[in-house]
Design an enzyme around this catalytic site. Sequence first.
Site, PDB file in Angstrom:
ATOM      1  N   SER A  61      -0.923  42.474 -50.715  1.00 24.29           N
ATOM      2  CA  SER A  61      -1.879  41.642 -51.425  1.00 24.29           C
ATOM      3  C   SER A  61      -1.436  40.181 -51.345  1.00 24.29           C
ATOM      4  O   SER A  61      -2.258  39.271 -51.300  1.00 24.29           O
ATOM      5  CB  SER A  61      -1.948  42.072 -52.882  1.00 24.29           C
ATOM      6  OG  SER A  61      -0.675  41.998 -53.474  1.00 24.29           O
TER       7      SER A  61
ATOM      8  N   ASP B 211       3.260  40.467 -42.345  1.00 25.15           N
ATOM      9  CA  ASP B 211       2.037  40.617 -43.128  1.00 25.15           C
ATOM     10  C   ASP B 211       1.030  39.528 -42.802  1.00 25.15           C
ATOM     11  O   ASP B 211      -0.167  39.785 -42.652  1.00 25.15           O
ATOM     12  CB  ASP B 211       2.367  40.580 -44.627  1.00 25.15           C
ATOM     13  CG  ASP B 211       3.411  41.623 -44.992  1.00 25.15           C
ATOM     14  OD1 ASP B 211       3.702  42.472 -44.141  1.00 25.15           O
ATOM     15  OD2 ASP B 211       3.907  41.570 -46.119  1.00 25.15           O
TER      16      ASP B 211
ATOM     17  N   LYS C 274       7.585  42.440 -55.948  1.00 23.41           N
ATOM     18  CA  LYS C 274       8.636  41.938 -55.080  1.00 23.41           C
ATOM     19  C   LYS C 274       9.164  40.577 -55.512  1.00 23.41           C
ATOM     20  O   LYS C 274      10.365  40.311 -55.428  1.00 23.41           O
ATOM     21  CB  LYS C 274       8.134  41.875 -53.646  1.00 23.41           C
ATOM     22  CG  LYS C 274       9.265  41.973 -52.659  1.00 23.41           C
ATOM     23  CD  LYS C 274       8.859  42.617 -51.368  1.00 23.41           C
ATOM     24  CE  LYS C 274       7.588  42.103 -50.800  1.00 23.41           C
ATOM     25  NZ  LYS C 274       7.617  40.728 -50.379  1.00 23.41           N
TER      26      LYS C 274
HETATM   27  P1  NG1 Z   1       5.181  43.870 -48.622  1.00 25.54           P
HETATM   28  O1  NG1 Z   1       5.339  45.285 -48.813  1.00 25.54           O
HETATM   29  O2  NG1 Z   1       3.797  43.490 -48.259  1.00 25.54           O
HETATM   30  O3  NG1 Z   1       5.632  43.052 -49.757  1.00 25.54           O
HETATM   31  C1  NG1 Z   1       7.344  42.992 -47.210  1.00 25.54           C
HETATM   32  C2  NG1 Z   1       7.417  41.707 -46.394  1.00 25.54           C
HETATM   33  C3  NG1 Z   1       7.317  41.944 -44.888  1.00 25.54           C
HETATM   34  C4  NG1 Z   1       8.258  43.030 -44.429  1.00 25.54           C
HETATM   35  C5  NG1 Z   1       8.096  44.268 -45.324  1.00 25.54           C
HETATM   36  C6  NG1 Z   1       9.094  45.343 -45.011  1.00 25.54           C
HETATM   37  C7  NG1 Z   1       6.457  39.781 -47.543  1.00 25.54           C
HETATM   38  C8  NG1 Z   1       5.280  38.920 -47.692  1.00 25.54           C
HETATM   39  N1  NG1 Z   1       6.328  40.814 -46.754  1.00 25.54           N
HETATM   40  O4  NG1 Z   1       6.051  43.468 -47.285  1.00 25.54           O
HETATM   41  O5  NG1 Z   1       7.552  40.728 -44.197  1.00 25.54           O
HETATM   42  O6  NG1 Z   1       9.580  42.583 -44.383  1.00 25.54           O
HETATM   43  O7  NG1 Z   1       8.229  43.953 -46.705  1.00 25.54           O
HETATM   44  O8  NG1 Z   1       8.943  45.785 -43.707  1.00 25.54           O
HETATM   45  O9  NG1 Z   1       7.487  39.518 -48.117  1.00 25.54           O
HETATM   46 MG    MG Z   2       3.764  41.075 -50.262  1.00 27.24          MG
END
Ligand code: NG1
Ligand code: MG
Length: 512
Positions: free
Chosen positions: A172, A219, A263
């Site tokens: 997102s 992403d 995150k």
């Molecule tokens: P998500 O799950 O969308 O937060 C994150 C990182 C990616 C990648 C993946 C693990 C961000 C925006 N995206 O994704 O770059 O490292 O984890 O493969 O931090």
């Molecule tokens: Mg993210």
Amino acid sequence: MAALEGALSFKPSPSVPLYTDLSAVYKGVPGVEERYKQITESFKKAYGAAPEFYARAPGRVNLIGEHIDYEGYGVLPMAIRQDTVVAVRRVPGGTELVIGNVEADKYPTQRFPANPDQPVDVANHSWANYFVSAYKGAFELLRATRPDDVPQPCGLEVMVHGQVPTGSGLSSSAAIVCASMLGVLSAEGVAPEQLDKAAVAEAACKAERYVGVTSGGMDQAISMMGQQGVSMHVEFNPVRGVCVVLPPGATFVIANSLAVSNKAETAPKRYNLRVVECRLAAVLLAMALGMSREDALAKVRTLRDVEPLIAAAHNGAHDGATCAAAVAEHLKESYSLAELEEALGGKPADLLFAAEPGSVRALQVAEKDKYAFPLRKRAVHVYTEAQRVLDFRRVCEDASLPPAERLAQLGRLMSDSHASCAELYGCSCAELDALVDIAKEAGALGARLTGAGWGGCMVSLVKDEQVDDFVAAMSEKYYKPRVESGSLAASELPEVLFATQAANGAALLVLE
Ligand code: NG1
Ligand code: MG
């Protein structure tokens, strides 16, 4: 690991498309007109006039290649139908950015100065920080690509509507950052045909780091460059993508573990810590393979940077298994901070991460927790996962194998990826592991967590003819007890468990 150039692959179109018709970008998606009407109504109510245009960018599901983008390795995601829409109106001479959301109760309106140099308030994490990050990033891109012609910032009125579930590993965050960046660039007068998708993706990746996560570029790349019906092998430095056609006969099903993983808030103990661990592993491995301490500290940023040294020590071999063997030979299972300082000849925070506040914070928290850095496992995951991505693409493109055999191999690669994420990278959780087990019992060819992990979604590969039974079994075993206990509303089921097809990447829309 060698680059691939295959027959069943092609490159995505280079510039951002401008649509005047919703059905062109959302082919076959129900309820789109209603949704845009609602966004427009919210906009009119807030600002007294209709928006001039809309920018939209989708979330994504990563099929394979987890936690390796920031180590320089290619990944294989696809864009999904769920997206974030940003409706925009310029206020010439205005000095404010007003950021509203259709879901105003959950995401209250925020105001910021129309100043690209404002800081992002990381300590007070707010949903609109993503817009401000994109705003700053848009001007950085303009300053870098047309330094003599940077527009004067104007005021903006903005209304956001996001459909990608947050904290669920479906990105997102990249959806709102990419849509916002496109909205800002367009409002500042950049024509769609001048917006190179890969360049915007790269800028959006850098911009998203303003919210405090030291993220890789997967992403934003897939959100910008995704294409209906195909997944994409995304590579980095520079960002580029090749469309990969999946064998016929199977569907990806997404299931949300319902464990929320925020995150930005957990970064010091999770995501940012992993990025730090990989850098430490890379530097120590380079030194073990003969690079001088000075060079290793100054030049080695990723595990990928160490590949040439591994090749030199192994008769030219640098496939995943060889790299993993080199790690096992040269890195200890785990290191205390004191051991790291000893090995590096100084404090890691000063020697390697002085310019990265997110990494320094992760090291401080690790010190407080007396954390032991399991560098061997982390590095083995990265090298073997990078190899699985190449294997996955090669299987997709191997026309000599019957589709059923190719699908079975893809499923195995996905399940191996999950095991590696769980056991070596420590980014799964009990709920995700349970879902993966249930999915396999329910007949999935393969299943794995997707995205950063520690909660959020998993993705399963399921034979087309089994999708209905599979969804029913997952629903019965994982979701029904939660509906019965009241932690999940039955009406939310279609949002947490659904089959998905690859959808289009980011676009601009000018509607009647
Ligand atoms: P998500 O799950 O969308 O937060 C994150 C990182 C990616 C990648 C993946 C693990 C961000 C925006 N995206 O994704 O770059 O490292 O984890 O493969 O931090
Ligand atoms: Mg993210």
